[in-house]
Design a protein around this motif. Structure first.
Motif, PDB file in Angstrom:
ATOM      1  N   THR A 250       0.830  -1.201   0.000  1.00 54.99           N
ATOM      2  CA  THR A 250       0.000   0.000   0.000  1.00 54.99           C
ATOM      3  C   THR A 250       0.864   1.251   0.000  1.00 54.99           C
ATOM      4  O   THR A 250       0.600   2.213  -0.738  1.00 54.99           O
ATOM      5  CB  THR A 250      -0.924   0.003   1.228  1.00 54.99           C
ATOM      6  N   ALA A 251       1.914   1.257   0.812  1.00 58.19           N
ATOM      7  CA  ALA A 251       2.802   2.416   0.869  1.00 58.19           C
ATOM      8  C   ALA A 251       3.458   2.677  -0.484  1.00 58.19           C
ATOM      9  O   ALA A 251       3.558   3.833  -0.926  1.00 58.19           O
ATOM     10  CB  ALA A 251       3.863   2.198   1.942  1.00 58.19           C
ATOM     11  N   LEU A 252       3.878   1.631  -1.167  1.00 54.56           N
ATOM     12  CA  LEU A 252       4.542   1.800  -2.463  1.00 54.56           C
ATOM     13  C   LEU A 252       3.617   2.450  -3.484  1.00 54.56           C
ATOM     14  O   LEU A 252       3.990   3.412  -4.166  1.00 54.56           O
ATOM     15  CB  LEU A 252       5.040   0.452  -2.972  1.00 54.56           C
ATOM     16  N   VAL A 253       2.402   1.930  -3.604  1.00 52.93           N
ATOM     17  CA  VAL A 253       1.485   2.465  -4.618  1.00 52.93           C
ATOM     18  C   VAL A 253       1.097   3.905  -4.286  1.00 52.93           C
ATOM     19  O   VAL A 253       1.038   4.770  -5.175  1.00 52.93           O
ATOM     20  CB  VAL A 253       0.246   1.567  -4.734  1.00 52.93           C
ATOM     21  N   LEU A 254       0.824   4.197  -3.023  1.00 53.63           N
ATOM     22  CA  LEU A 254       0.467   5.567  -2.648  1.00 53.63           C
ATOM     23  C   LEU A 254       1.614   6.527  -2.954  1.00 53.63           C
ATOM     24  O   LEU A 254       1.389   7.631  -3.479  1.00 53.63           O
ATOM     25  CB  LEU A 254       0.116   5.626  -1.163  1.00 53.63           C
ATOM     26  N   VAL A 255       2.828   6.127  -2.648  1.00 53.01           N
ATOM     27  CA  VAL A 255       3.969   7.017  -2.859  1.00 53.01           C
ATOM     28  C   VAL A 255       4.210   7.270  -4.339  1.00 53.01           C
ATOM     29  O   VAL A 255       4.407   8.414  -4.773  1.00 53.01           O
ATOM     30  CB  VAL A 255       5.224   6.425  -2.189  1.00 53.01           C
ATOM     31  N   VAL A 256       4.214   6.210  -5.136  1.00 54.41           N
ATOM     32  CA  VAL A 256       4.449   6.393  -6.575  1.00 54.41           C
ATOM     33  C   VAL A 256       3.356   7.260  -7.180  1.00 54.41           C
ATOM     34  O   VAL A 256       3.612   8.127  -8.030  1.00 54.41           O
ATOM     35  CB  VAL A 256       4.525   5.024  -7.278  1.00 54.41           C
ATOM     36  N   HIS A 257       2.125   7.056  -6.736  1.00 50.58           N
ATOM     37  CA  HIS A 257       1.016   7.850  -7.257  1.00 50.58           C
ATOM     38  C   HIS A 257       1.189   9.323  -6.913  1.00 50.58           C
ATOM     39  O   HIS A 257       1.003  10.208  -7.761  1.00 50.58           O
ATOM     40  CB  HIS A 257      -0.306   7.328  -6.675  1.00 50.58           C
ATOM     41  N   ARG A 258       1.572   9.622  -5.692  1.00 48.63           N
ATOM     42  CA  ARG A 258       1.733  11.017  -5.286  1.00 48.63           C
ATOM     43  C   ARG A 258       2.975  11.644  -5.897  1.00 48.63           C
ATOM     44  O   ARG A 258       2.999  12.847  -6.191  1.00 48.63           O
ATOM     45  CB  ARG A 258       1.786  11.105  -3.760  1.00 48.63           C
ATOM     46  N   TRP A 259       4.020  10.844  -6.088  1.00 51.54           N
ATOM     47  CA  TRP A 259       5.243  11.382  -6.670  1.00 51.54           C
ATOM     48  C   TRP A 259       5.036  11.783  -8.128  1.00 51.54           C
ATOM     49  O   TRP A 259       5.753  12.635  -8.649  1.00 51.54           O
ATOM     50  CB  TRP A 259       6.361  10.364  -6.543  1.00 51.54           C
ATOM     51  N   ALA A 260       4.073  11.162  -8.798  1.00 50.55           N
ATOM     52  CA  ALA A 260       3.793  11.490 -10.198  1.00 50.55           C
ATOM     53  C   ALA A 260       2.927  12.734 -10.345  1.00 50.55           C
ATOM     54  O   ALA A 260       2.617  13.135 -11.462  1.00 50.55           O
ATOM     55  CB  ALA A 260       3.106  10.305 -10.881  1.00 50.55           C
ATOM     56  N   GLN A 261       2.518  13.346  -9.239  1.00 55.78           N
ATOM     57  CA  GLN A 261       1.686  14.537  -9.277  1.00 55.78           C
ATOM     58  C   GLN A 261       2.532  15.785  -9.034  1.00 55.78           C
ATOM     59  O   GLN A 261       3.613  15.707  -8.448  1.00 55.78           O
ATOM     60  CB  GLN A 261       0.597  14.461  -8.206  1.00 55.78           C
ATOM     61  N   PRO A 262       2.022  16.953  -9.439  1.00 60.50           N
ATOM     62  CA  PRO A 262       2.703  18.204  -9.081  1.00 60.50           C
ATOM     63  C   PRO A 262       2.718  18.390  -7.571  1.00 60.50           C
ATOM     64  O   PRO A 262       1.850  17.861  -6.867  1.00 60.50           O
ATOM     65  CB  PRO A 262       1.839  19.282  -9.765  1.00 60.50           C
ATOM     66  N   PRO A 263       3.687  19.128  -7.028  1.00 59.65           N
ATOM     67  CA  PRO A 263       3.789  19.271  -5.564  1.00 59.65           C
ATOM     68  C   PRO A 263       2.519  19.799  -4.918  1.00 59.65           C
ATOM     69  O   PRO A 263       2.103  19.320  -3.866  1.00 59.65           O
ATOM     70  CB  PRO A 263       4.950  20.252  -5.388  1.00 59.65           C
ATOM     71  N   GLU A 264       1.862  20.816  -5.539  1.00 60.69           N
ATOM     72  CA  GLU A 264       0.671  21.386  -4.930  1.00 60.69           C
ATOM     73  C   GLU A 264      -0.462  20.367  -4.879  1.00 60.69           C
ATOM     74  O   GLU A 264      -1.152  20.219  -3.864  1.00 60.69           O
ATOM     75  CB  GLU A 264       0.226  22.629  -5.701  1.00 60.69           C
ATOM     76  N   THR A 265      -0.670  19.667  -5.973  1.00 59.65           N
ATOM     77  CA  THR A 265      -1.731  18.657  -6.017  1.00 59.65           C
ATOM     78  C   THR A 265      -1.450  17.521  -5.043  1.00 59.65           C
ATOM     79  O   THR A 265      -2.348  17.051  -4.341  1.00 59.65           O
ATOM     80  CB  THR A 265      -1.855  18.091  -7.445  1.00 59.65           C
ATOM     81  N   ALA A 266      -0.191  17.081  -4.994  1.00 57.23           N
ATOM     82  CA  ALA A 266       0.162  15.966  -4.107  1.00 57.23           C
ATOM     83  C   ALA A 266      -0.090  16.328  -2.652  1.00 57.23           C
ATOM     84  O   ALA A 266      -0.601  15.517  -1.870  1.00 57.23           O
ATOM     85  CB  ALA A 266       1.623  15.575  -4.321  1.00 57.23           C
ATOM     86  N   ALA A 267       0.260  17.556  -2.246  1.00 57.20           N
ATOM     87  CA  ALA A 267       0.072  17.954  -0.855  1.00 57.20           C
ATOM     88  C   ALA A 267      -1.405  18.048  -0.502  1.00 57.20           C
ATOM     89  O   ALA A 267      -1.842  17.555   0.542  1.00 57.20           O
ATOM     90  CB  ALA A 267       0.768  19.288  -0.599  1.00 57.20           C
ATOM     91  N   ARG A 268      -2.200  18.691  -1.369  1.00 57.25           N
ATOM     92  CA  ARG A 268      -3.631  18.843  -1.075  1.00 57.25           C
ATOM     93  C   ARG A 268      -4.332  17.498  -1.017  1.00 57.25           C
ATOM     94  O   ARG A 268      -5.096  17.208  -0.094  1.00 57.25           O
ATOM     95  CB  ARG A 268      -4.302  19.727  -2.135  1.00 57.25           C
ATOM     96  N   SER A 269      -4.082  16.652  -2.009  1.00 57.07           N
ATOM     97  CA  SER A 269      -4.772  15.361  -2.044  1.00 57.07           C
ATOM     98  C   SER A 269      -4.293  14.436  -0.933  1.00 57.07           C
ATOM     99  O   SER A 269      -5.060  13.618  -0.421  1.00 57.07           O
ATOM    100  CB  SER A 269      -4.574  14.697  -3.406  1.00 57.07           C
ATOM    101  N   ALA A 270      -3.009  14.567  -0.527  1.00 58.70           N
ATOM    102  CA  ALA A 270      -2.505  13.719   0.553  1.00 58.70           C
ATOM    103  C   ALA A 270      -3.239  14.000   1.849  1.00 58.70           C
ATOM    104  O   ALA A 270      -3.581  13.073   2.604  1.00 58.70           O
ATOM    105  CB  ALA A 270      -1.000  13.937   0.733  1.00 58.70           C
TER     106      ALA A 270
END
Length: 666
Positions: A250-270
């Motif tokens: 679960t950690a791997l998929v969540l991280v790869v998914h967030r890393w593929a997003q822009p920083p602003e989007t990744a922070a808000r969605s996280a």
């Protein structure tokens, strides 16, 4: 947490990225050592606690020291055609050889001690015995001891009975043979191809070595931190070992998914997805079933540590891995775009313009036909999940070859049903007649034999153990009906007997865990919906939670189609596997849906899904059936989530302003 607070935390982490990097590095190193040392706190029995079968097995284990939830070894001997196995000399010699080879503290039963012809094959030349080794508890160490006892028993019997063909089989020897067989050349090539595919996918997605290593480092940090938290909770309540499989994937998929997003989007969605996922998992952790509690605690830990890492460690890593030329290139592109708009020249393709406004890019809608096909597939798989049968896979599917499989084939060829591998044990209390209990059990439909051995190891402190061999394996519909009928037949009277043994473990899992799912799943979904609606819009929250539920149920349906209805024909899926796979599918789908609503790129979902699928396949491809069930479930859940990701939620209209101080994140 508001958008402004999220930005403040991220900026603070960037200003102190060295300090945060050191703290997280220490957490990885020290936490890794703590996590490895604390694995012993986790319950390793893989059985459902609290049910009537569990209580019976505990009583048998405490009083007799073996058997109970651990399936026995089955010693099979086939004599030459001229031999009559009913002759006392032949039957007694076989029983004595089994007793000596089993070692001290073991309980054995065969035709010689009971006179029950259910221990004889239909060919008249085959006889078998049930052997409960002296050491063996329903944990990893105990199961290993039983597997080792199988080799000792096989060697001893072949030495003592040179005139007979002797084999030793059983559920644990079959599983052991599948584990030690090792992957063949084709499987090794497939594992290598998946590992290489994972590396290529990450390189293509992130375009730099540091960009590839950073998400893997993040996944390791989150996995270690989550496991430390889970093990801390295990000091106060029962947490199953299954969390070791759920957390890192679960950690791997969540991280790869967030890393593929822009920083602003990744922070808000996280933040938004983390709050919703943590709320859902917290609700699961409150239910009185060890497996549900374990999944809930593990998910809560992953969301908590993952959100903290997304706000502090991820920005620091991005500042290191981002190429310096990117800023300059972006600045030049923006300057060129402003010049183009001022001059009133041609607009970029795929944009529209209205008077007094800047060009607004129009997102292409997904094609309706492929989207409809994908949704139909998910719905059909969700329907197939209603036919899921949980329990240990049938014996014939555990391994294709090996010494234990030879024993199973010898047994079934002689006409003995495979239900002999999962016998039931009935604990007869003090004051009750064991022979009468055995006679009553023998009359239950679906029972091959019921015997009350008179040997001292079967009677202790006034109690006795009656062994009951069903015709069908307990995970089948007929076997489950036999267990239910036996419990009903022995429940009455002044001294009711307790029905235990390895054959009731699956029934306890269904009764104790899966009957709670109609209450646990809606409660968890409601908690996620309320938490997400508080941080986004009601529509976004409803769509995200619905798709997460659909992905979770569809993953269970995929297991049904592939393993129960497909060529493997396992008859059942190991009971805890759908729980772990379903929790994984819910978490990753929820995160993907929230990120899509926040305006994340469409490539993020498929990249994360592909990375997760390739990672688990690279590790798990091989002959071990239980691991194959789990790995295929993870892979199918990830791919189904990528399929569901085609139905993207369109971003909010640009006409509605979103302020930095607003509580609304998406």
């Amino acid at each position: 947490m508001s958008t402004e607070q999220t930005v403040r935390i991220r900026d603070f982490a960037l200003r102190h990225r060295v300090a945060f990097g050191v703290v997280w590095l220490l957490a990885l190193l020290l936490g890794g050592a703590v996590a490895v040392a604390g694995l012993g706190r986790l319950d390793q029995s893989f059985t459902a606690s609290g049910g009537p079968g569990h209580r019976a097995n505990q009583a048998i284990q405490e009083r007799y020291g073996n058997g109970a939830a651990v399936a026995p070894l089955v010693a099979v001997a086939t004599w030459p055609a001229a031999t009559d196995v009913r002759v006392p000399d032949t039957a007694g010699r076989f029983a004595d050889a089994v007793r000596r080879a089993a070692g001290p503290g073991a309980r054995t039963v065969s035709y010689a001690g009971t006179g029950d012809e259910g221990f004889l094959g239909a060919d008249g030349r085959t006889v078998y015995a049930l052997v409960y080794p002296g050491a063996g508890k329903p944990d990893l160490a105990g199961l290993t001891a039983v597997e080792e006892a199988a080799g000792t028993l096989r060697t001893g019997l072949r030495s003592a009975l040179p005139g007979a063909r002797v084999e030793v089989t059983g559920v644990l020897p079959l599983q052991h043979d599948s584990a030690v067989a090792g992957p063949g050349a084709v499987a090794l090539a497939a594992k290598a191809a998946c590992a290489l595919g994972l590396l290529v996918l990450l390189v293509l997605a992130f375009r730099s070595p540091l960009g590839v290593l950073a998400p893997l480092l993040l996944a390791g940090v989150i996995s270690v931190g989550a496991l430390v938290l889970v093990e801390a909770v295990a000091g106060f309540t029962e947490i199953s070992f299954i969390v070791v499989y759920l957390v890192p994937v679960t950690a791997l998929v969540l991280v790869v998914h967030r890393w593929a997003q822009p920083p602003e989007t990744a922070a808000r969605s996280a933040v938004a997805a983390g709050a919703a996922g943590a709320a859902a998992c917290a609700v699961l952790a409150l239910f009185p079933a060890a497996f549900l509690r374990s999944v809930g605690v593990a998910g809560l830990a992953v969301w908590a540590v993952g959100t903290a890492a997304a706000l502090t460690l991820a920005p620091a890593l991005r500042s290191v891995t981002t190429r310096p030329t990117r800023t300059a290139r972006t600045t030049r592109s923006m300057r060129t775009a402003r010049t183009t708009r001022t001059a009133g020249t041609t607009r970029p393709a795929g944009t529209t313009r209205t008077a007094g406004t800047t060009p607004v890019r129009v997102r292409r809608r997904p094609r309706p036909i492929p989207a409809a096909v994908g949704l139909t597939l998910l719905v059909l798989l969700a329907g197939a999940a209603t036919q899921l049968r949980v329990g240990n896979p049938e014996a014939h599917a555990l391994v294709a070859g090996g010494p234990a499989r030879d024993g199973l084939d010898r047994l079934t060829a002689a006409g003995v049903p495979s239900g002999a591998l999962n016998p039931l044990e009935v604990l007869v209390p003090r004051g009750a007649d064991a022979e009468a209990v055995a006679a009553r059990a023998a009359r239950v439909p679906g029972v091959l034999l019921a015997a009350a051995p008179a040997a001292a190891e079967w009677r202790r402190d006034g109690s006795a153990v009656v062994v009951v061999v069903p015709e069908e394996e307990p995970m089948t519909a007929a076997g489950a009906a036999t267990v239910t009928a036996l419990r009903s037949a022995l429940s009455g009277g002044a001294h009711p007997a307790l029905v235990g043994g390895s054959g009731v473990v699956d029934r306890d899992l269904v009764d104790g865990v899966y009957r709670l799912l109609p209450y646990a799943v809606p409660a968890a979904a409601l908690a996620a919906l309320l938490a997400l609606a508080a941080l986004t819009t009601a529509g976004t929250a409803a769509r995200a939670v619905f798709r997460a539920l659909l992905a979770s149920v569809s993953a269970a349906g995929a297991l049904t189609v592939l393993w129960q209805w497909g060529p493997p024909d396992t008859g059942a899926v190991t009971g805890w596997v759908p729980l772990v796979v379903g929790a994984f599918a819910f978490c990753v789908s929820l995160d993907r849906s929230v990120a899509a609503a926040a305006g994340g790129p469409s490539c993020a979902g498929p990249v994360a899904a592909g990375a997760g699928a390739l990672a688990v396949l690279a590790v798990g491809i091989g002959p071990q059936l239980e691991l194959a069930l789990l790995v295929s479930g993870f892979a199918m859940a990830a791919l189904l989530d990528a399929l569901a990701g085609r139905h993207r939620t369109p971003p909010a209209s640009s006409a509605r302003p979103t302020y930095r101080s607003s509580f609304q994140l998406v």
